[in-house]
Design a protein around this motif. Structure first.
Motif, PDB file in Angstrom:
ATOM      1  N   ASP A 227       0.826  -1.216   0.000  1.00 33.55           N
ATOM      2  CA  ASP A 227       0.000   0.000   0.000  1.00 33.55           C
ATOM      3  C   ASP A 227       0.857   1.262   0.000  1.00 33.55           C
TER       4      ASP A 227
ATOM      5  N   TRP B  88      -6.033   3.481  -1.723  1.00 35.55           N
ATOM      6  CA  TRP B  88      -7.441   3.061  -1.671  1.00 35.55           C
ATOM      7  C   TRP B  88      -8.028   3.028  -3.078  1.00 35.55           C
TER       8      TRP B  88
ATOM      9  N   GLN C 247      -6.815  -0.023  -4.725  1.00 31.43           N
ATOM     10  CA  GLN C 247      -7.544  -1.221  -4.260  1.00 31.43           C
ATOM     11  C   GLN C 247      -8.887  -1.367  -4.974  1.00 31.43           C
TER      12      GLN C 247
END
Ligand SMILES: Nc1ncnc2c1ncn2[C@@H]1O[C@H](C[S@+](CC[C@H]([NH3+])C(=O)[O-])CC(=O)[O-])[C@@H](O)[C@H]1O
Length: 335
Positions: free
Chosen positions: A71, A117, A120
């Motif tokens: 991440d 995010w 993702q």
């Protein structure tokens, strides 16, 4: 022609691409002019300071651990405290940092956006990037590009006209070093500078750009022209709720941004893609943008999303429009 060190990897990558695809010949010939214009110190007053900050980053040990599939884009190479502080000060000279997060030799860059995010939401729906040639249009400082290379792309090119983001990218590249085998590159130009009918990329990303374009269909056609037949477009943009006839054109500002044009519903966006000749267009994700995804941090100290919403009603922008909601749509250029 003498090529500054910082541009050498880009030239080498373009030479490699030119061997495979004719469109890159044309582009390679335009690189000197495009780089000179994109990094013209007369147009961007702070440019020399950013260049100096990157040049002052200390040499790093060869032995380092680079993670492009985490991440946080992460590089660990065991710097002592004094050098770590030096790196932090130089990286701060490139602020504001909007896209990330990064962890570079013990320096955590907590960016305005949790760009991980977005990744993702996008990544599970992509044709596998392994071995592909990828273009990230308006790719910011390159955070998503590193993630694309981390997913195995063979050649990843960011185009973004912001010279600050160019130097942020070069700073991160200093840490990544040879670990990505020279696959990830940044050219400081806009979509309008990509040669016509390039037809070269396996995947083209346009994330957070369409609503900034006064002619969105023209943008979609430019993206299609950059794709090889059969290639995949990944489009992420602001949308509004509604059916296939719903489009919002805000006034002077939307969420305090002055340069926002068309916000379609995701159904209307699919229609636009079909009208532009894409096939297999499908919405793979749609969600409201949370205040945790875009916020002021120590590395981006200006106002952020919370300041741009109605203080009494977080479902509205301060101009009274629906609060930001984003969709990811994937489509193909016909084979
Ligand atoms: N003509 C142009 N051509 C290409 N890029 C442009 C142009 N004009 C501006 N940009 C660039 O488009 C980017 C839009 S941000 C998306 C970043 C990333 N993709 C993200 O999805 O987080 C918006 C957001 O934060 O949503 C900026 O970096 C501009 O410099």
């Amino acid at each position: 022609m003498s090529i500054p060190d910082v541009h050498r990897p880009l030239y080498h990558a373009f030479l490699d691409q030119a061997c495979i695809s004719r469109g890159f010949d044309t582009w390679l010939a335009r690189l000197p002019e495009q780089l000179a214009r994109g990094l013209d110190p007369k147009r961007y007053g702070d440019l020399k300071a950013w260049e100096k900050a990157v040049a002052k980053l200390p040499p790093l040990p060869e032995a380092r651990r680079v993670q492009l599939d985490a991440d946080s884009v992460t590089v660990e190479c065991g710097l002592d405290d004094a050098r770590r502080r030096q790196c932090e000060n130089l990286l701060r000279a490139l602020a504001p940092w909007r896209k990330g997060p990064y962890r570079l030799s013990g320096v955590t860059i907590d960016t305005e956006w949790r760009s991980d995010w977005k990744w993702q939401r996008v990544a599970p729906h992509l044709a596998p990037l392994h071995g592909r040639r990828v273009l990230d249009v308006g790719g910011g400082n390159g955070y998503h590009a590193w993630r694309m290379s981390g997913a195995g792309a063979a050649f990843t090119l960011v185009i973004d006209p912001s010279p600050r983001f160019f130097w942020q990218f070069q700073a991160v590249r200093h840490f990544v070093g040879d670990a990505d085998s020279g696959r990830t590159h940044f050219l400081p130009v806009g979509i309008e500078d990509v040669p016509d009918e390039l037809a070269a990329f396996d995947t083209v990303f346009s994330m957070g750009v369409l609503y900034h374009r006064p002619s969105p269909l023209e943008h979609l056609l430019q993206l299609k022209a950059a794709l090889r037949p059969g290639g995949e477009l990944v489009l992420e943009t602001l949308v509004v709720r509604g059916d296939d006839t719903t489009v919002l054109l805000p006034g002077e500002r939307y969420a305090a941004m002055p340069n926002v044009y068309f916000l379609p519903s995701s159904a209307a966006l699919v229609g636009w893609l079909e009208r532009c000749g894409f096939e297999n267009a499908r919405v793979v994700d749609e969600a409201d943008t949370s205040l945790d995804e875009q916020r002021a941090t120590d590395w981006m100290t200006f106002q952020s999303l919370a300041d741009f919403l109605d203080p009494e009603d977080a479902t509205r922008t301060r101009e009274g429009y629906p609060a930001p909601r984003r969709a990811v749509v994937i489509a193909n250029r016909p084979a």
